[in-house]
Design an enzyme around this catalytic site. Structure first.
Site, short mmCIF file in Angstrom:
data_model
loop_
_atom_site.label_atom_id
_atom_site.label_comp_id
_atom_site.label_asym_id
_atom_site.label_seq_id
_atom_site.Cartn_x
_atom_site.Cartn_y
_atom_site.Cartn_z
N VAL A 89 0.84 -1.20 0.00
CA VAL A 89 0.00 0.00 0.00
C VAL A 89 0.88 1.25 0.00
O VAL A 89 1.85 1.34 0.76
CB VAL A 89 -0.93 0.01 1.24
CG1 VAL A 89 -1.72 1.30 1.32
CG2 VAL A 89 -1.86 -1.20 1.22
N CYS A 90 0.49 2.20 -0.83
CA CYS A 90 1.23 3.46 -0.93
C CYS A 90 0.28 4.62 -0.62
O CYS A 90 -0.48 5.05 -1.49
CB CYS A 90 1.83 3.61 -2.33
SG CYS A 90 2.74 5.14 -2.56
N ILE A 91 0.28 5.04 0.63
CA ILE A 91 -0.46 6.24 1.03
C ILE A 91 0.47 7.10 1.87
O ILE A 91 1.40 6.60 2.50
CB ILE A 91 -1.77 5.93 1.79
CG1 ILE A 91 -1.53 5.02 3.00
CG2 ILE A 91 -2.81 5.32 0.86
CD1 ILE A 91 -2.76 4.77 3.86
#
Length: 167
Positions: A89-91
């Site tokens: 996940v890339c946040i």
């Protein structure tokens, strides 16, 4: 010393989630002997393309948590602009604290020790509700999201069905 403080904090967060579960996800340890590795199940948010899905992820905490963020990786198939093809996940809140070397994010948008397992997972649920295609982790998903929404929906629909079959 830092690892034992992190361990105590994670044990507390786990107890809190067990006492007061949060709608939309469940979390627990992958292995009872390792408080730094969590298994998270996220229900696809209502009124989104992911509705009805049950997506599993692993949340791995560093020994210096909460000073550094965990990593979150979906183990269920996921098609989303902000999820790398390997499921990571890339946040913003999962990016290391401080200034962004690329200049895309403000320091205030990045990791802060005030975040908890709950706030992280709620941010991921929010991400599922509204992809950010400006700075994608999965360029192909972002391109499809922008240029061919019908195909994007079909691919997400397959992921949702697959997640239901894995239940």
């Amino acid at each position: 010393m830092a690892a034992s403080q992190a361990s105590l904090l994670l044990q507390k967060q786990l107890r809190d989630l067990c006492k007061k579960p949060v709608d939309g996800f469940s979390a627990g340890l992958v292995d009872e002997s390792d408080v730094f590795e969590w298994s998270v199940s996220i229900m696809g948010p209502p009124d989104t393309l992911y509705e009805g899905g049950f997506f599993n992820a692993i949340m791995s905490f560093p020994k210096n948590y909460p000073n550094s963020p965990p990593t979150v990786r979906f183990t269920s198939e996921m098609w989303h602009p902000n999820v790398y093809p390997d499921g990571k996940v890339c946040i913003s809140i999962l990016h290391p604290p401080g200034d962004d070397p690329n200049g895309y994010e403000l320091a205030t948008e990045r990791w802060s020790p005030v975040h908890t397992v709950e706030s992280i997972v709620l941010s991921i649920i929010s991400m599922l509700s509204g992809p950010n295609d400006e700075s994608p982790a999965n360029v192909d998903a972002a391109k499809q999201w922008r240029e061919n929404r019908d195909e994007f929906k079909k691919k997400v629909s397959r992921c949702v069905r697959k997640s239901q079959e894995m239940m």
